[in-house]
Design a protein around this motif. Sequence first.
Motif, PDB file in Angstrom:
ATOM      1  N   ASP A   6       0.882  -1.078   0.043  1.00 19.44           N
ATOM      2  CA  ASP A   6       0.069  -0.128   0.132  1.00 19.44           C
ATOM      3  C   ASP A   6       0.918   1.196  -0.010  1.00 19.44           C
ATOM      4  OD1 ASP A   6      -2.308   1.091  -0.346  1.00 19.44           O
ATOM      5  OD2 ASP A   6      -2.659   1.514   2.006  1.00 19.44           O
ATOM      6  N   LEU A   7       1.785   1.236  -0.930  1.00 18.93           N
ATOM      7  CA  LEU A   7       2.771   2.435  -1.070  1.00 18.93           C
ATOM      8  C   LEU A   7       1.986   3.610  -1.637  1.00 18.93           C
ATOM      9  CD1 LEU A   7       5.765   3.372  -0.737  1.00 18.93           C
ATOM     10  CD2 LEU A   7       6.316   2.685  -2.936  1.00 18.93           C
ATOM     11  N   LYS A   8       2.233   4.644  -0.788  1.00 16.96           N
ATOM     12  CA  LYS A   8       1.762   5.904  -1.346  1.00 16.96           C
ATOM     13  C   LYS A   8       2.917   7.019  -1.461  1.00 16.96           C
ATOM     14  CE  LYS A   8      -3.036   5.431  -0.029  1.00 16.96           C
ATOM     15  NZ  LYS A   8      -4.044   5.793   0.875  1.00 16.96           N
ATOM     16  N   ALA A   9       3.110   7.467  -2.396  1.00 18.13           N
ATOM     17  CA  ALA A   9       4.295   8.556  -2.450  1.00 18.13           C
ATOM     18  C   ALA A   9       3.937   9.761  -3.522  1.00 18.13           C
ATOM     19  CB  ALA A   9       5.475   7.510  -3.001  1.00 18.13           C
ATOM     20  N   GLY A  10       5.188  10.654  -3.366  1.00 21.02           N
ATOM     21  CA  GLY A  10       4.786  11.541  -4.399  1.00 21.02           C
ATOM     22  C   GLY A  10       5.912  12.341  -4.623  1.00 21.02           C
ATOM     23  N   LEU A  11       5.833  13.655  -5.008  1.00 21.36           N
ATOM     24  CA  LEU A  11       7.024  14.778  -5.473  1.00 21.36           C
ATOM     25  C   LEU A  11       6.339  16.012  -5.200  1.00 21.36           C
ATOM     26  CD1 LEU A  11       9.729  15.114  -7.031  1.00 21.36           C
ATOM     27  CD2 LEU A  11       8.394  15.082  -9.130  1.00 21.36           C
ATOM     28  N   ASP A  12       7.105  16.817  -4.573  1.00 21.65           N
ATOM     29  CA  ASP A  12       6.713  18.302  -4.100  1.00 21.65           C
ATOM     30  C   ASP A  12       5.238  18.358  -3.578  1.00 21.65           C
ATOM     31  OD1 ASP A  12       8.978  18.863  -4.960  1.00 21.65           O
ATOM     32  OD2 ASP A  12       8.389  19.500  -7.198  1.00 21.65           O
ATOM     33  N   GLY A  13       5.046  17.434  -2.765  1.00 18.44           N
ATOM     34  CA  GLY A  13       3.536  17.590  -2.426  1.00 18.44           C
ATOM     35  C   GLY A  13       2.508  16.984  -3.154  1.00 18.44           C
ATOM     36  N   THR A  14       2.545  16.627  -4.148  1.00 12.64           N
ATOM     37  CA  THR A  14       1.612  15.975  -5.118  1.00 12.64           C
ATOM     38  C   THR A  14       1.604  14.388  -5.029  1.00 12.64           C
ATOM     39  OG1 THR A  14       2.203  17.592  -6.767  1.00 12.64           O
ATOM     40  CG2 THR A  14       0.760  15.990  -7.273  1.00 12.64           C
ATOM     41  N   GLU A  15       0.394  13.880  -4.593  1.00  6.26           N
ATOM     42  CA  GLU A  15       0.605  12.239  -4.592  1.00  6.26           C
ATOM     43  C   GLU A  15       0.639  11.742  -5.958  1.00  6.26           C
ATOM     44  OE1 GLU A  15      -1.801   9.890  -1.210  1.00  6.26           O
ATOM     45  OE2 GLU A  15      -2.920   9.833  -3.048  1.00  6.26           O
ATOM     46  N   ILE A  16       1.642  10.865  -6.106  1.00  6.93           N
ATOM     47  CA  ILE A  16       1.732  10.141  -7.659  1.00  6.93           C
ATOM     48  C   ILE A  16       1.353   8.936  -7.555  1.00  6.93           C
ATOM     49  CG2 ILE A  16       3.142   9.792  -9.727  1.00  6.93           C
ATOM     50  CD1 ILE A  16       4.931  12.393  -8.624  1.00  6.93           C
ATOM     51  N   LEU A  17       1.913   8.137  -6.338  1.00  6.19           N
ATOM     52  CA  LEU A  17       1.525   6.523  -6.164  1.00  6.19           C
ATOM     53  C   LEU A  17       0.483   6.579  -5.040  1.00  6.19           C
ATOM     54  CD1 LEU A  17       5.218   5.037  -6.169  1.00  6.19           C
ATOM     55  CD2 LEU A  17       3.538   5.275  -8.218  1.00  6.19           C
ATOM     56  N   LYS A  18      -0.593   5.937  -5.551  1.00  4.47           N
ATOM     57  CA  LYS A  18      -1.802   5.899  -4.676  1.00  4.47           C
ATOM     58  C   LYS A  18      -2.086   4.485  -4.001  1.00  4.47           C
ATOM     59  CE  LYS A  18      -3.547  10.137  -6.979  1.00  4.47           C
ATOM     60  NZ  LYS A  18      -4.057  10.474  -8.164  1.00  4.47           N
ATOM     61  N   GLY A  19      -1.150   4.036  -3.657  1.00  5.29           N
ATOM     62  CA  GLY A  19      -1.305   2.761  -2.896  1.00  5.29           C
ATOM     63  C   GLY A  19      -0.919   1.782  -3.720  1.00  5.29           C
ATOM     64  N   ILE A  20       0.199   1.305  -3.751  1.00  2.25           N
ATOM     65  CA  ILE A  20       0.760   0.229  -4.580  1.00  2.25           C
ATOM     66  C   ILE A  20       1.318  -0.983  -3.690  1.00  2.25           C
ATOM     67  CG2 ILE A  20       2.772  -0.456  -6.190  1.00  2.25           C
ATOM     68  CD1 ILE A  20       2.262   1.848  -7.821  1.00  2.25           C
ATOM     69  N   SER A  21       0.961  -2.225  -4.200  1.00  4.96           N
ATOM     70  CA  SER A  21       1.266  -3.280  -3.687  1.00  4.96           C
ATOM     71  C   SER A  21       1.757  -4.292  -4.524  1.00  4.96           C
ATOM     72  CB  SER A  21       0.154  -4.000  -2.690  1.00  4.96           C
ATOM     73  OG  SER A  21      -0.522  -3.314  -1.619  1.00  4.96           O
ATOM     74  N   LEU A  22       3.031  -4.973  -4.276  1.00  4.74           N
ATOM     75  CA  LEU A  22       3.712  -5.609  -5.324  1.00  4.74           C
ATOM     76  C   LEU A  22       4.660  -6.650  -4.513  1.00  4.74           C
ATOM     77  CD1 LEU A  22       4.345  -6.217  -8.294  1.00  4.74           C
ATOM     78  CD2 LEU A  22       6.231  -4.879  -7.975  1.00  4.74           C
ATOM     79  N   ASN A  23       4.604  -7.965  -4.810  1.00  2.34           N
ATOM     80  CA  ASN A  23       5.324  -9.015  -4.115  1.00  2.34           C
ATOM     81  C   ASN A  23       6.073  -9.663  -5.177  1.00  2.34           C
ATOM     82  OD1 ASN A  23       6.471 -10.818  -2.515  1.00  2.34           O
ATOM     83  ND2 ASN A  23       4.403 -11.606  -1.597  1.00  2.34           N
ATOM     84  N   VAL A  24       7.714  -9.430  -5.019  1.00  2.00           N
ATOM     85  CA  VAL A  24       8.455 -10.075  -6.246  1.00  2.00           C
ATOM     86  C   VAL A  24       9.363 -10.995  -5.523  1.00  2.00           C
ATOM     87  CG1 VAL A  24      10.285  -9.486  -7.787  1.00  2.00           C
ATOM     88  CG2 VAL A  24       8.638  -7.815  -7.421  1.00  2.00           C
ATOM     89  N   LYS A  25       9.258 -12.318  -6.125  1.00  2.95           N
ATOM     90  CA  LYS A  25      10.218 -13.331  -5.501  1.00  2.95           C
ATOM     91  C   LYS A  25      11.331 -13.488  -6.150  1.00  2.95           C
ATOM     92  CE  LYS A  25       6.100 -15.991  -3.328  1.00  2.95           C
ATOM     93  NZ  LYS A  25       5.051 -15.301  -4.357  1.00  2.95           N
ATOM     94  N   LYS A  26      12.281 -14.360  -5.683  1.00  3.61           N
ATOM     95  CA  LYS A  26      13.425 -14.606  -6.054  1.00  3.61           C
ATOM     96  C   LYS A  26      13.397 -15.311  -7.616  1.00  3.61           C
ATOM     97  CE  LYS A  26      16.981 -15.799  -2.638  1.00  3.61           C
ATOM     98  NZ  LYS A  26      17.403 -16.941  -2.118  1.00  3.61           N
ATOM     99  N   GLY A  27      14.018 -15.035  -8.678  1.00  3.42           N
ATOM    100  CA  GLY A  27      14.222 -15.629  -9.779  1.00  3.42           C
ATOM    101  C   GLY A  27      12.879 -15.238 -10.978  1.00  3.42           C
ATOM    102  N   GLU A  28      12.265 -14.283 -10.157  1.00  2.00           N
ATOM    103  CA  GLU A  28      11.105 -13.615 -11.216  1.00  2.00           C
ATOM    104  C   GLU A  28      11.318 -12.469 -12.115  1.00  2.00           C
ATOM    105  OE1 GLU A  28       7.178 -15.038  -8.343  1.00  2.00           O
ATOM    106  OE2 GLU A  28       7.849 -13.000  -8.354  1.00  2.00           O
ATOM    107  N   VAL A  29      10.862 -12.382 -13.088  1.00  4.33           N
ATOM    108  CA  VAL A  29      10.920 -10.981 -13.984  1.00  4.33           C
ATOM    109  C   VAL A  29       9.384 -10.380 -13.833  1.00  4.33           C
ATOM    110  CG1 VAL A  29      11.147 -10.081 -16.086  1.00  4.33           C
ATOM    111  CG2 VAL A  29      12.722 -11.549 -15.321  1.00  4.33           C
ATOM    112  N   HIS A  30       9.272  -9.152 -13.230  1.00  5.41           N
ATOM    113  CA  HIS A  30       7.846  -8.557 -13.356  1.00  5.41           C
ATOM    114  C   HIS A  30       8.063  -7.307 -14.403  1.00  5.41           C
ATOM    115  CE1 HIS A  30       5.967 -10.055  -9.472  1.00  5.41           C
ATOM    116  NE2 HIS A  30       7.180 -10.784  -9.451  1.00  5.41           N
TER     117      HIS A  30
END
Lengths: 252, 487
Positions: A6-30
């Motif tokens: 649930d990652l939320k992040a931004g630049l200069d006070g503007t929210e750009i990422l609005k809740g990202i969830s991702l799971n990357v395992k060994k050996g995988e290409v996403h």
Amino acid sequence: MLEVKDLKAGLDGTEILKGISLNVKKGEVHSIMGPNGSGKSTFSKILVGHPAYDVLSGSVTLNGENLLEMEPEERALNGIFLGYQYPVEVPGVNNAEFLRMAYNEKLKKEGKEEVDPLDFDILLGEKMKLLGMDSRYKERSVNEGFSGGEKKKNEILQMAVLEPKLSILDEIDSGLDIDALKTVAEGVNTLRNKDTAIILITHYPRILEYIKPDHVHVLSAGKIIKSGDFALAHELEKTGYDSLVQMAAEKD
Amino acid sequence: MEKKIEKNSELSEIVGDQKEYKYGFVTDIESYILPKGINEDTVRAIWAKRGEPEFMLEFRLKAFKKWKEMKEPRWAHVDYPPIDYQGISYYSAPKAKKKLETMDEVPEEVRDTFDKLGIPVEEQKRLSNVAVDAVFDSVSVATTHKKMLAREGIIFCSITEAMNEHPELFKKYIGTVVPTGDNFFAALNSAVFSDGSFVYIPPNKKCPIELSTYFRINTEGSGQFERTLIIADKGSSVSYLEGCTAPQFDTNQLHAAIVELVALDDAEIKYSTVQNWYAGDPETGKGGIYNFVVKRGQCRGKNSKISWTQIETGSAITWKYPSCILQGDNSVGEFYSVALTTGRQQADTGTKMIHIGKNTRSVTISKGISADHASNAYRGLVRVAPGAENARNYTQCDSMLVGDKSSAHTFPYIESANDSAQLEHEASTSKISEEQLFYFQQRGISREQAINSIINGFCKEVFNHLPMEFAVEAHKLLTLKLEHSVG
């Protein structure tokens, strides 16, 4: 390996990422795909700790460790590598010397002895051959005056030397002609193995023909609107982003 | 490679391991200080106090007369309040009971000071490959390696000793490169100069070790006016290095020195400077040294060569142009400079290459780095006289800006009176960007190392001309001074 919740992040006070969830395992290409402005590059910058971007909420762990608390160089030394969309030029700093510095930092972190310039030169030469890079790029300043294709190759060269656990490749295909694209993709493929993972960020599905992802995620307006396997990339190629984005909007 | 080079204790001490200026301490020692102010009596008092030969009184009074008629120049791209020349003490010396015969007779406090600075004035601790002349306030307190050099016929001593022990040699050359009335600060120095270093290399002798002078200003409110004279006789060569530090005072101190170099036929002089005078408070700009120095070398003989290398990192204001007068045919002048300004520092520095002889060549490589609110100007003159057939000059001046409040300026002057001259000038301005530093960090390299590497890359051409053991340290000095400016 990498867990994003649930990652939320931004630049200069503007929210750009609005809740990202991702799971990357060994050996995988996403593969993370999406239209311009969807937040793809922001996501990659957040993972490597670029100071211009702010994390607002959520968590990111790498092998169980809190990534967001680490300094950028610590993240790198813990095995995160960002292949730049626009590699930075550093006039006056010798490319081979730059790479040796980075390589020695990694060795130091692993408690190993630093490598001297002569031994490193041999190692570098082998890796460059693999990527079909001319050895004169050793002696030139980092990325200075390199063509677009050579800059991208230089990124993959760094990846090959540093052997990161998780490589985030941001639009590594942009600005490449078909031959360069093939070389770069082949280079990446030789670095794929069961212990490492790759996040491939791209606008166009084209590169996925050469580097086949296990998972494909579509990012739009700061959210992952659809995840699937390689078939999703094919679907995108036919229908484009618009219909997917529209469908997601209707679901909301 | 770098790790294998043995650290030179002198410069590693100048550099130190901390970001703060670490030479800001004051030595508590009884000194003879002349009352503030200047007039003819002051000049006479200095002459008398120093026990100089008769001819020096005339030299000094002549200079003083000229100085009184001159006006302080104000054309440099620097900004400072008027200097009160009556508010300066023109002579300050540690009290010594008698003439010093050996190192052991140097007052203990002074010896301790140089120890603290890492300058080995005691014979047993001296560096094996560097001879040192240590100047404390106005007086040369110790010169090492004298006996060994004397066996080679090389004279390396204080300027005071030179005028007393070698008056003919001294008289023949003093004031011949920088005349007493050359300019305002040169005239002032000629009137009141106290001590400094003297070097004479006899014909066909290659000086086997590096010669070095270490300058230290200690007393508040005193100016430092030393003088260096180096003569390389026919076919000889010498490499010379000077280093400078001063305590941290809130008042500005004037340092108006003169350096004269004379190279005769086939002789070569290499003069390197690592200057780290107190730069003043980085926030308010209060205090610091005004480094207004006249340095000039004359390639008097054919095939002679003079090479200036300077690493300027200190002083509130640096204002100087180490120059070469290329008089002998086929003579060569070189100027390699790195000038770093941070905080509120200002610099207006560069060189003058005066081509007089035939087939004379000169090279100028200047690297200016400016950070914080600092200002850095390159000013350079290339003059080709009518008779200087086939003169060649190559000038390259590069500026690097760190942050967006610093500034860089370039003032090149070219005056050619001979059509056969080939003159080239290249200039560039660049910036250390946040993106560059982050790129290093993303590869696991710290910001400090990143800055180090970028600055080293930028200054490489100049560092290559420093004696090797000093190059490593000079580069460290720059990194340390810049560290807190970049991030």
